[in-house]
Design a protein around this motif. Structure first.
Motif, PDB file in Angstrom:
ATOM      1  N   LEU A 144      32.162  35.841  45.923  1.00  0.00           N
ATOM      2  CA  LEU A 144      33.553  36.069  45.761  1.00  0.00           C
ATOM      3  C   LEU A 144      34.380  35.050  46.544  1.00  0.00           C
ATOM      4  CD1 LEU A 144      35.695  38.280  45.280  1.00  0.00           C
ATOM      5  CD2 LEU A 144      35.004  39.420  47.662  1.00  0.00           C
ATOM      6  N   GLY A 153      34.059  37.099  41.502  1.00  0.00           N
ATOM      7  CA  GLY A 153      35.412  37.449  41.968  1.00  0.00           C
ATOM      8  C   GLY A 153      36.158  36.150  42.315  1.00  0.00           C
ATOM      9  N   TYR A 154      37.603  36.284  42.215  1.00  0.00           N
ATOM     10  CA  TYR A 154      38.501  35.302  42.826  1.00  0.00           C
ATOM     11  C   TYR A 154      39.775  35.867  43.461  1.00  0.00           C
ATOM     12  CZ  TYR A 154      40.607  30.534  42.511  1.00  0.00           C
ATOM     13  OH  TYR A 154      41.316  29.267  42.823  1.00  0.00           O
ATOM     14  N   SER A 207      37.501  45.367  46.921  1.00  0.00           N
ATOM     15  CA  SER A 207      36.954  44.319  45.842  1.00  0.00           C
ATOM     16  C   SER A 207      35.380  43.968  46.203  1.00  0.00           C
ATOM     17  CB  SER A 207      37.731  43.106  46.031  1.00  0.00           C
ATOM     18  OG  SER A 207      39.040  43.199  45.686  1.00  0.00           O
ATOM     19  N   VAL A 252      32.402  44.074  43.671  1.00  0.00           N
ATOM     20  CA  VAL A 252      31.307  43.099  43.312  1.00  0.00           C
ATOM     21  C   VAL A 252      30.007  43.473  43.392  1.00  0.00           C
ATOM     22  CG1 VAL A 252      30.714  40.895  44.063  1.00  0.00           C
ATOM     23  CG2 VAL A 252      33.055  41.299  43.667  1.00  0.00           C
ATOM     24  N   PRO A 257      33.328  42.482  37.905  1.00  0.00           N
ATOM     25  CA  PRO A 257      33.994  41.201  38.320  1.00  0.00           C
ATOM     26  C   PRO A 257      35.433  41.600  39.004  1.00  0.00           C
ATOM     27  CG  PRO A 257      34.312  41.369  36.156  1.00  0.00           C
ATOM     28  CD  PRO A 257      33.288  42.660  36.384  1.00  0.00           C
ATOM     29  N   ILE A 258      35.987  40.764  39.759  1.00  0.00           N
ATOM     30  CA  ILE A 258      37.112  40.818  40.558  1.00  0.00           C
ATOM     31  C   ILE A 258      38.183  39.539  40.434  1.00  0.00           C
ATOM     32  CG2 ILE A 258      38.470  41.021  42.577  1.00  0.00           C
ATOM     33  CD1 ILE A 258      37.265  43.661  41.676  1.00  0.00           C
ATOM     34  N   LEU A 259      39.210  39.683  39.794  1.00  0.00           N
ATOM     35  CA  LEU A 259      40.127  38.816  39.753  1.00  0.00           C
ATOM     36  C   LEU A 259      41.628  39.324  40.506  1.00  0.00           C
ATOM     37  CD1 LEU A 259      39.836  37.358  36.065  1.00  0.00           C
ATOM     38  CD2 LEU A 259      38.938  36.416  38.201  1.00  0.00           C
ATOM     39  N   GLY A 265      40.246  42.655  32.831  1.00  0.00           N
ATOM     40  CA  GLY A 265      39.447  42.900  33.822  1.00  0.00           C
ATOM     41  C   GLY A 265      39.155  44.430  33.920  1.00  0.00           C
ATOM     42  N   THR A 280      32.709  37.273  32.979  1.00  0.00           N
ATOM     43  CA  THR A 280      33.733  36.464  33.517  1.00  0.00           C
ATOM     44  C   THR A 280      33.516  35.178  32.464  1.00  0.00           C
ATOM     45  OG1 THR A 280      33.469  36.986  35.802  1.00  0.00           O
ATOM     46  CG2 THR A 280      34.497  34.952  35.467  1.00  0.00           C
TER      47      THR A 280
END
Length: 212
Positions: free
Chosen positions: A79, A100-101, A114, A118, A123-125, A163, A197
């Motif tokens: 992450l 994730g970002y 988040s 994860v 996935p996390i954006l 997302g 992703t």
């Protein structure tokens, strides 16, 4: 218990993150490191679930460390937590298949949420990163080879880029989560990618979807 390693070259940031995480039930910070090589060493010698990592670190940076860790320890969810929202860096990082970002202006509640997502495999954006990806769809796409994706798979890919979780996709398209998972497996195979992703990133590059 979600086991986390923090990698950031600023001691105050590491301390702040540890304090936030230690107050949460079911989360344990098992180590802190100040550079990418430290992150690699910890990943090689310890069992943990999530690496919360900055990108701009001295010596081995987060991008290079991420490449090694993704190759040697694919079970670890990376992450990224950074101030860098440049298009080039975002796409370089997403190509690694990170979990994730997030940008460092994220609030603690969102950070915890988040981390839990994860850990559950989603996935996390950050909204900023998502916006940059969606900008790629502003121009109409000419007819082209779609890698054999069916109409349904293209619909699912659209939601993946936005997302959406498997449950959210299923609700939107009136299909079961299991059916979504089956379609995703087919999408990964046809696009020659390993996860959602990377699938979203490839969809951006190939301009498969046009947003209104």
């Amino acid at each position: 218990m979600i086991r986390i390693v923090i990698a950031d070259d600023h001691p105050l940031i590491r301390e702040g993150l540890r304090r936030i995480l230690e107050f949460e039930d079911g989360i344990e910070v098992v180590a802190e490191v100040g550079d990418g090589q430290g992150a690699i060493n910890v990943a090689r010698n310890n069992m943990f679930d999530i690496l919360l990592m900055d990108l701009n670190m001295p010596g081995v940076n987060g991008l290079d460390a991420g490449r090694v860790i993704r190759r040697e320890c694919p079970h670890i969810g990376i992450l990224v937590l950074t101030v860098d929202d440049s298009d080039e860096k975002i796409f370089q990082v997403l190509q690694l298949g990170v979990a994730g970002y997030l940008l460092k202006d994220v609030d603690s509640k969102t950070l915890i949420h988040s981390i839990r997502k994860v850990y559950s495999g989603e996935p996390i954006l950050s909204p900023t990163v998502t916006g940059k990806l969606l900008e790629q769809f502003t121009q109409p796409s000419p007819l082209k080879n779609t890698c054999g994706l069916s109409e349904r798979e293209m619909e699912i890919l659209y939601y993946v880029v936005r997302g959406s979780s498997n449950r959210e996709i299923g609700t939107a398209l009136f299909i079961s989560e299991k059916t979504v998972k089956n379609h995703l497996s087919s999408i990964y195979r046809k696009l020659a990618v390993e996860d959602r992703t990377q699938a979203a990133l490839k969809a951006v590059k190939l301009k498969f979807v046009q947003l209104d």
